[in-house]
Design a protein around this motif. Structure first.
Motif, mmCIF file in Angstrom:
data_model
loop_
_atom_site.group_PDB
_atom_site.id
_atom_site.type_symbol
_atom_site.label_atom_id
_atom_site.label_comp_id
_atom_site.label_asym_id
_atom_site.label_seq_id
_atom_site.Cartn_x
_atom_site.Cartn_y
_atom_site.Cartn_z
ATOM 1 N N UNK A 20 -9.680 -2.983 -5.491
ATOM 2 C CA UNK A 20 -10.353 -1.862 -4.834
ATOM 3 C C UNK A 20 -9.979 -1.794 -3.357
ATOM 4 N N UNK A 21 -9.941 -2.933 -2.694
ATOM 5 C CA UNK A 21 -9.557 -2.948 -1.274
ATOM 6 C C UNK A 21 -8.119 -2.478 -1.099
ATOM 7 N N UNK A 36 -3.227 -8.177 6.128
ATOM 8 C CA UNK A 36 -4.158 -8.148 4.992
ATOM 9 C C UNK A 36 -3.621 -7.246 3.894
ATOM 10 N N UNK A 37 -3.030 -6.122 4.266
ATOM 11 C CA UNK A 37 -2.453 -5.216 3.280
ATOM 12 C C UNK A 37 -1.338 -5.866 2.481
ATOM 13 N N UNK A 39 -1.017 -9.131 1.893
ATOM 14 C CA UNK A 39 -1.617 -10.140 1.012
ATOM 15 C C UNK A 39 -2.246 -9.469 -0.203
ATOM 16 N N UNK A 40 -3.003 -8.408 0.026
ATOM 17 C CA UNK A 40 -3.626 -7.694 -1.081
ATOM 18 C C UNK A 40 -2.570 -7.094 -2.010
ATOM 19 N N UNK A 41 -1.473 -6.628 -1.429
ATOM 20 C CA UNK A 41 -0.391 -6.075 -2.238
ATOM 21 C C UNK A 41 0.260 -7.129 -3.122
ATOM 22 N N UNK A 42 0.474 -8.318 -2.568
ATOM 23 C CA UNK A 42 1.078 -9.398 -3.367
ATOM 24 C C UNK A 42 0.160 -9.853 -4.494
ATOM 25 N N UNK A 43 -1.143 -9.742 -4.284
ATOM 26 C CA UNK A 43 -2.088 -10.154 -5.313
ATOM 27 C C UNK A 43 -2.293 -9.086 -6.388
ATOM 28 N N UNK A 44 -2.322 -7.826 -6.001
ATOM 29 C CA UNK A 44 -2.695 -6.778 -6.951
ATOM 30 C C UNK A 44 -1.530 -5.964 -7.498
#
Length: 90
Positions: A20-21, A36-37, A39-44
């Motif tokens: 969602x983030x 942060x973007x 990191x979130x991109x690598x995870x999702x």
């Protein structure tokens, strides 16, 4: 004592918040290029990429694949919890 299904639910909730983030960051200019973007991109993105291959954007701009991905994540998570509770009752 915290049960195994509690840990699984917590992990699912955290991953849902990550997705969602990441989707909300797409609404902000250049937010995905931030630390942060990334990191979130690598995870999702590996998980969302599977759904983006099969679900095209509506009108070329509206991407509904994250919604489908979140629903699928919830179904798979509940299935895993049901199997764990069947194998390890209690």
């Amino acid at each position: 004592m915290y049960s195994i299904d509690g840990y699984i639910r917590t992990l699912l909730d955290i991953y849902q918040y990550v997705i969602i983030a990441y989707v909300l960051l797409s609404w902000l200019p250049s937010a995905r290029e931030s630390f942060i973007g990334e990191i979130l991109g690598k995870l999702s993105e590996p998980y969302l990429g599977v759904f983006r291959r099969f679900i095209p954007p509506i009108a070329g701009m509206i991407d509904i694949s994250p919604i489908v991905a979140l629903i699928a994540l919830r179904f798979v998570g509940e299935g895993i919890i049901a199997v764990v509770n069947f194998i390890i009752p209690g």
